[in-house]
Design a protein around this motif. Structure first.
Motif, PDB file in Angstrom:
ATOM      1  N   PRO A 103      -4.920 -15.160  -2.472  1.00  0.00           N
ATOM      2  CA  PRO A 103      -5.422 -15.437  -3.811  1.00  0.00           C
ATOM      3  C   PRO A 103      -4.726 -14.589  -4.880  1.00  0.00           C
ATOM      4  N   GLU A 104      -4.429 -15.218  -5.999  1.00  0.00           N
ATOM      5  CA  GLU A 104      -3.807 -14.600  -7.177  1.00  0.00           C
ATOM      6  C   GLU A 104      -2.357 -14.164  -6.934  1.00  0.00           C
ATOM      7  N   VAL A 105      -1.755 -14.670  -5.873  1.00  0.00           N
ATOM      8  CA  VAL A 105      -0.349 -14.396  -5.568  1.00  0.00           C
ATOM      9  C   VAL A 105       0.451 -15.654  -5.874  1.00  0.00           C
ATOM     10  N   LEU A 106       1.617 -15.477  -6.497  1.00  0.00           N
ATOM     11  CA  LEU A 106       2.453 -16.619  -6.837  1.00  0.00           C
ATOM     12  C   LEU A 106       3.558 -16.825  -5.812  1.00  0.00           C
ATOM     13  N   ILE A 107       3.785 -18.090  -5.480  1.00  0.00           N
ATOM     14  CA  ILE A 107       4.883 -18.481  -4.600  1.00  0.00           C
ATOM     15  C   ILE A 107       5.880 -19.270  -5.435  1.00  0.00           C
ATOM     16  N   GLY A 108       7.086 -18.731  -5.615  1.00  0.00           N
ATOM     17  CA  GLY A 108       8.103 -19.440  -6.368  1.00  0.00           C
ATOM     18  C   GLY A 108       8.683 -20.586  -5.570  1.00  0.00           C
ATOM     19  N   ILE A 109       8.878 -21.737  -6.216  1.00  0.00           N
ATOM     20  CA  ILE A 109       9.459 -22.902  -5.554  1.00  0.00           C
ATOM     21  C   ILE A 109      10.572 -23.433  -6.438  1.00  0.00           C
ATOM     22  N   CYS A 110      11.800 -23.356  -5.936  1.00  0.00           N
ATOM     23  CA  CYS A 110      12.968 -23.839  -6.666  1.00  0.00           C
ATOM     24  C   CYS A 110      13.647 -24.898  -5.807  1.00  0.00           C
ATOM     25  N   MET A 111      13.321 -26.158  -6.059  1.00  0.00           N
ATOM     26  CA  MET A 111      13.784 -27.255  -5.203  1.00  0.00           C
ATOM     27  C   MET A 111      14.069 -28.505  -6.024  1.00  0.00           C
ATOM     28  N   GLU A 112      14.853 -29.370  -5.427  1.00  0.00           N
ATOM     29  CA  GLU A 112      14.972 -30.729  -5.924  1.00  0.00           C
ATOM     30  C   GLU A 112      13.905 -31.586  -5.265  1.00  0.00           C
ATOM     31  N   ARG A 113      13.577 -32.716  -5.906  1.00  0.00           N
ATOM     32  CA  ARG A 113      12.554 -33.603  -5.339  1.00  0.00           C
ATOM     33  C   ARG A 113      12.927 -34.014  -3.924  1.00  0.00           C
ATOM     34  N   SER A 114      11.953 -33.888  -3.026  1.00  0.00           N
ATOM     35  CA  SER A 114      12.220 -34.129  -1.615  1.00  0.00           C
ATOM     36  C   SER A 114      10.913 -34.003  -0.841  1.00  0.00           C
TER      37      SER A 114
END
Length: 777
Positions: free
Chosen positions: A234-245
């Motif tokens: 909780p309250e932790v961010l997960i970065g997501i850097c992707m193209e649609r897939s």
């Protein structure tokens, strides 16, 4: 109005001697009613001292330019009849009003003081007012006078004008949106429940890849367990850097199942912008794809390429993780444009987005036979319902290819091939889509949802003429779980403004003046949002959060807040809301939310720029473009190309404006920017280009076709071979139109991106190489 009979010989003479006195009342400074009364008295007495000056003479002296559509100087007349002498006992006096069927001005109010009552007729222009509007205005006047009788020393802006019935209707009846939705569940838990109910149904479709609900849930669980090992919760961010897939869907759901919140990072953003977001948000891990690793900035984050490293993740348990997050924990953080020059992160919680998705399912009722297209970039909040609404409803999620959202021909083919029933368009992109050949064959398309910017009436009209589907107009900012109002468009509607409708379930909408007083029906006010949809606030920006999220004065529940949108809107008589525009410098162009101040701040960081102002230019077709007007530093000797490249490195493509260099910014008499004196963006096209290069000279057939297409799309007559499409004011949507027209006229498939980096002559060379490959050495 004065009687015009001050001379004794005129008193008994038949005829019309009335002379209008134009009064200008100063209400600045929010005076008390007593102070305002004194001001009015002074103005009236001063006007009466000059009452014998004919109104026509005043118009001649000021050289007033006549406008046949309106009365000169004033459009409202207020006339108080002289009080009659006492009537003898046994007699009564009845006034019979005679109407000539119209009014010479917009509004005429005549009051007759009878001692114990005030009465009189109101004549109005029916093109501007309805009878119900005039009736409400009379009620407002009565309410105002009653309040003044109680306390004449109240500031004018604080005086109430709404009747109790109207106030109750606006504040409470039209906000009676309570719905008994689950209030202790998280977004991913809704999807887990659906996976248990329809485990073998198709959940995600991407090209030839298919995932069932069972497979999607299992993969997201495996990722969630791995993320928890890395500290997710909780309250932790997960970065997501992707193209649609497929990997993107698994990453979003896996982050939520881990109890964390996801942070979308668009790989098309400039590296500098990604760095600012990462430095501000501090995610614990970055999920990406192998092909994007070389594009990422060096950082201290743990980076996982889901596609190439999946075998390691697949060793994790496929069972649902135990619950960590609750409904008041953050579900996702989306960064939007910021007026200070730095983007700001909005933290939305599970409770708000769950309410939004359950309402959407209640309103539109997806079935397992439905297919929803996901094409909005996931850095924009519309993508949230595109991803998750079908997955809580047993429907299938169809994912467009990377960049596919910019290609209307591809979207048409995808909608037809995958039998898409539901999709979203920003109105400007919908307008482009409606011009694509073959759109009538979208027989499976049942509903189109519009949001992101105002939906023009002409686009609505064109939609119903060309598609057999429902059209829905939704409204909402990122700070309130995607959308907060809804309206189903009607084919037979002739209203010039398409409404944004009413609030969704468990959401309240208030339209206030600057003193937080509710405005009457038909009067513009700032739109405020209350209820369960509100975001927690801005990441690491407590002052801004306190400024934009204020205490709710109309709620009996402690701690309830309102979000100040800075949008202008008004109520219609039926309770539906019309969007009117912005109060501040925030704009929406092609669905993108842009703070003009952020672009100006980036411009001022460059040594070439001494002064800069960014405005929105709208051409005769309604197309809106960003234009930056700059004054260069004294010793600046470089051209504008360097500045364009600098902006492209700092800002997303949709925020890069056309640049116009001026000797100085035009100002009004009070020192403000004179927007009307600014040249349109196309007049800057020859700046920074040698004179000899701007001459077309002799053109071959391909260059001529391209020049004609650019002229049609941009509305610019003079196109040079060395001009760049985007420098002339082009943008992503107009680039799509160029691609379509080039395909029709030359039979060639070019890419929108080519227009950004090539001049007309360079693009023509590429086209000729495709047409005659053997003739090119």
């Amino acid at each position: 109005l004065t009687a015009g009979r001050k001379q004794t010989e005129l008193e008994s003479l038949l005829g019309y001697f009335v002379n209008p006195l134009a009064l200008r009342i100063n209400v600045s400074g929010n005076p008390t009613f007593r102070e305002l009364q004194s001001r009015v008295r002074s103005v009236v007495l001063d006007a009466l001292a000059h009452e014998e000056v004919p109104f026509g003479e005043i118009l001649r002296q000021i050289q007033f330019k006549q406008d046949p559509s309106r009365n000169p100087i004033f459009q409202i007349i207020f006339s108080q009849q002289p009080r009659l002498a006492d009537i003898p006992p046994g007699w009564s006096l009845v006034t019979e009003e005679i109407s000539n069927g119209g009014s010479k001005v917009d509004l005429v109010i005549v009051v007759d003081d009878r001692g114990e009552e005030i009465s009189g007729p109101i004549t109005y222009n029916p093109d501007l007012f309805q009878e119900s509007t005039i009736t409400r205005m009379v009620g407002h006047w009565e309410t105002l006078l009653k309040a003044v009788c109680v306390n004449i020393d109240q500031p004018v802006a604080r005086l109430p004008i709404l009747t109790e019935a109207e106030r109750n209707q606006i504040l409470f009846e039209w906000n009676a949106t309570h719905a008994d939705y689950p209030n202790n569940i998280c977004l991913h838990e809704l999807i887990e429940t659906q996976a248990e109910q329809t485990p073998d149904a198709e959940a995600v479709i991407y090209n030839e890849q298919r995932l069932t609900y069972r497979q999607l849930n299992a993969r997201a669980n495996q990722l969630a367990h791995r993320l928890r090992e890395l500290g997710a919760g909780p309250e932790v961010l997960i970065g997501i850097c992707m193209e649609r897939s497929i990997e993107m869907v698994v990453a979003l759901l896996g982050a939520l199942k881990a109890g964390a919140a996801y942070l979308p990072l668009d790989p098309e953003y400039p590296k500098e912008r990604l760095r600012i977001i990462l430095d501000d948000s501090h995610p614990i891990v970055l999920l990406t794809q192998q092909r994007l690793l070389t594009q990422l900035l060096p950082c201290d984050l743990k980076v996982i390429a889901l596609d190439s490293e999946w075998n390691q993740i697949a060793s994790q348990s496929s069972s649902n993780p135990t619950r960590l997050a609750g409904p008041d924990n953050v579900a996702y953080a989306i960064y939007t444009s910021g007026s200070t020059g730095r983007p700001k992160g909005v933290l939305n919680i599970h409770r708000g987005i769950v309410n939004r998705l359950i309402w959407m399912q209640d309103a539109y009722s997806l079935t397992p036979d439905d297919r929803v297209l996901q094409k909005t970039p996931y850095s924009f909040d519309v993508s949230v319902w595109e991803f998750f609404w079908p997955l809580i409803s047993g429907a299938a999620l169809v994912i467009a290819k990377p960049g596919g959202h910019k290609d209307p021909d591809y979207l048409l083919a995808l909608i037809q091939r995958e039998k898409v029933t539901t999709t979203h368009f920003v109105p400007s992109m919908l307008q482009v889509f409606l011009e694509v050949d073959g759109r009538e064959a979208c027989h499976n398309l049942k509903r189109v949802i519009c949001s992101g910017e105002a939906l023009p009436y002409e686009v609505q009209k064109r939609f119903f003429a060309r598609l057999q589907a429902e059209l829905h107009n939704l409204y909402g900012p990122t700070e309130a779980a995607v959308d907060v109002t809804y309206w189903q468009c009607r084919p037979d509607s002739g209203d010039p403004i398409v409404p944004i409708g009413r609030p969704i379930a468990n959401v309240q909408i208030y339209l206030h003046d600057e003193n937080l007083q509710p405005v009457p029906i038909g009067v513009a006010g700032q739109l405020h949002i209350g209820g369960v949809a509100l975001a927690r606030g801005y990441l690491n920006r407590p002052e801004l959060t306190a400024e934009k999220f204020i205490p709710d004065p109309f709620s009996a529940q402690p701690g309830r807040r309102l979000y100040k949108t800075w949008d202008l809107a008004r109520y219609r008589a039926d309770g539906n809301i019309e969007y009117l525009g912005r109060i501040d410098d925030q704009v929406k162009i092609r669905g993108f939310r842009i703070e003009l101040g952020e672009i100006e701040a980036v411009l001022h960081e460059h040594p070439l720029v001494r002064e800069a102002r960014v405005v929105v230019h709208e051409d005769i077709s309604g197309d809106r473009r960003l234009a930056a007007y700059i004054v260069c530093a004294e010793k600046a000797d470089s051209g504008l190309q360097q500045l364009r490249e600098y902006l492209s490195d700092k800002l997303p493509n949709y925020m890069v404006p056309a640049i116009i260099k001026l000797e100085k910014l035009p100002l009004t008499a009070n020192g403000k920017l004179d927007r009307r004196a600014l040249p349109p963006p196309e007049l800057s096209k020859k700046q920074d280009t040698p004179v000899e290069e701007t001459r077309d000279g002799s053109r071959d057939a391909v260059e001529q076709v391209l020049a004609e297409v650019w002229t049609e799309v941009l509305g610019i007559q003079e196109i040079g071979n060395y001009d760049n499409f985007f420098d002339l004011g082009g943008h992503s949507l107009t680039a799509i139109q160029v691609v379509a027209r080039v395909k029709t006229r030359l039979g060639l498939q070019i890419k929108p991106r080519q227009l950004a980096f090539q001049t007309l002559a360079q693009l023509a060379a590429v086209c000729k190489e495709q047409l005659h490959p053997n003739e090119v050495s």
